[in-house]
Scaffold this motif. Structure first.
Motif, short mmCIF file in Angstrom:
data_model
loop_
_atom_site.label_atom_id
_atom_site.label_comp_id
_atom_site.label_asym_id
_atom_site.label_seq_id
_atom_site.Cartn_x
_atom_site.Cartn_y
_atom_site.Cartn_z
N UNK A 28 0.84 -1.20 0.00
CA UNK A 28 0.00 0.00 0.00
C UNK A 28 0.88 1.24 0.00
N UNK A 29 0.35 2.30 -0.54
CA UNK A 29 1.05 3.58 -0.53
C UNK A 29 0.44 4.46 0.55
N UNK A 30 1.28 5.13 1.34
CA UNK A 30 0.74 5.99 2.40
C UNK A 30 0.58 7.42 1.91
N UNK A 31 0.82 8.41 2.75
CA UNK A 31 0.49 9.80 2.48
C UNK A 31 0.97 10.39 1.17
N UNK A 32 2.04 9.86 0.59
CA UNK A 32 2.56 10.43 -0.66
C UNK A 32 1.70 10.06 -1.86
N UNK A 33 0.86 9.05 -1.74
CA UNK A 33 0.09 8.54 -2.89
C UNK A 33 -0.82 9.60 -3.47
N UNK A 34 -1.06 9.48 -4.72
CA UNK A 34 -1.94 10.40 -5.41
C UNK A 34 -1.21 11.54 -6.09
N UNK A 35 0.06 11.72 -5.75
CA UNK A 35 0.85 12.77 -6.41
C UNK A 35 1.22 12.29 -7.81
N UNK A 36 0.69 12.95 -8.81
CA UNK A 36 1.02 12.60 -10.18
C UNK A 36 0.36 11.32 -10.67
N UNK A 37 -0.58 10.78 -9.91
CA UNK A 37 -1.31 9.59 -10.35
C UNK A 37 -0.48 8.32 -10.36
N UNK A 38 0.61 8.27 -9.62
CA UNK A 38 1.49 7.10 -9.64
C UNK A 38 0.94 5.93 -8.84
N UNK A 39 0.14 6.19 -7.85
CA UNK A 39 -0.31 5.11 -6.98
C UNK A 39 -1.71 5.40 -6.46
N UNK A 40 -2.42 4.33 -6.18
CA UNK A 40 -3.75 4.43 -5.59
C UNK A 40 -3.62 4.61 -4.09
N UNK A 41 -4.35 5.55 -3.53
CA UNK A 41 -4.35 5.75 -2.09
C UNK A 41 -5.63 5.18 -1.51
N UNK A 42 -5.50 4.29 -0.54
CA UNK A 42 -6.64 3.76 0.20
C UNK A 42 -6.39 3.99 1.68
N UNK A 43 -7.28 4.70 2.36
CA UNK A 43 -7.10 4.90 3.80
C UNK A 43 -7.15 3.56 4.53
N UNK A 44 -6.44 3.43 5.64
CA UNK A 44 -6.42 2.17 6.40
C UNK A 44 -7.81 1.63 6.74
N UNK A 45 -8.78 2.50 7.03
CA UNK A 45 -10.12 2.02 7.36
C UNK A 45 -10.75 1.28 6.18
N UNK A 46 -10.55 1.78 4.96
CA UNK A 46 -11.08 1.11 3.77
C UNK A 46 -10.35 -0.20 3.53
N UNK A 68 7.47 8.76 5.03
CA UNK A 68 6.25 9.55 4.85
C UNK A 68 5.16 9.21 5.87
N UNK A 69 5.49 8.37 6.86
CA UNK A 69 4.54 8.06 7.93
C UNK A 69 4.25 9.36 8.67
N UNK A 70 2.98 9.72 8.80
CA UNK A 70 2.60 10.96 9.45
C UNK A 70 2.37 12.10 8.49
N UNK A 71 2.55 11.86 7.23
CA UNK A 71 2.33 12.89 6.21
C UNK A 71 0.84 12.91 5.85
N UNK A 72 0.32 14.10 5.62
CA UNK A 72 -1.07 14.22 5.18
C UNK A 72 -1.18 13.69 3.75
N UNK A 73 -2.27 13.01 3.43
CA UNK A 73 -2.45 12.51 2.07
C UNK A 73 -2.40 13.64 1.06
N UNK A 74 -2.03 13.31 -0.18
CA UNK A 74 -1.99 14.30 -1.25
C UNK A 74 -3.33 15.02 -1.30
N UNK A 75 -3.31 16.31 -1.44
CA UNK A 75 -4.52 17.10 -1.45
C UNK A 75 -4.83 17.71 -0.10
#
Length: 108
Positions: A28-46, A68-75
């Motif tokens: 899984x990709x954590x907070x960095x995901x979604x930058x430039x469409x490189x990876x799908x971001x799924x929150x841990x609850x999902x 990137x642990x503790x980083x806010x998700x892209x956006x």
């Protein structure tokens, strides 16, 4: 099927690769995901909801990268801590365990 022929230097033909569930880790990709469409971001609850619905579970889950642990998700948004979020349903650490940033962020 894996398209090994896309990398001719390997000298391999295309073939199917079977991995038993007990040897498979889902990444899984954590907070960095979604930058430039490189990876799908799924929150841990999902991820937890999907994990509970799996008829056959893989060996486990992993995320990258720890820097990137503790980083806010892209956006934007609240800092995200995957270690604690995944532990809520994987139970790899005791419930009383403290994870870095637990008081500063949320496990979504």
């Amino acid at each position: 099927r894996v398209g090994f022929d896309r990398e001719p230097s390997l000298g391999l033909r295309n073939r199917s690769v079977a991995v038993p569930a007990d040897r498979l880790l889902l990444g899984l990709a954590n907070g960095w995901a979604g930058e430039g469409g490189k990876a799908l971001f799924l929150p841990p609850a999902e991820v937890g909801r999907a994990w509970a619905a799996l008829p056959v579970r893989p060996r486990g889950l992993m995320f990258w990268d720890i820097a990137d642990e503790g980083r806010a998700p892209a956006g934007g948004g609240t800092p995200l801590f995957f270690a604690g979020g995944l532990n809520r349903f994987l139970h790899t650490r005791p419930a009383a365990a403290r994870f870095p940033g637990e008081t500063r962020g949320v496990h979504v």
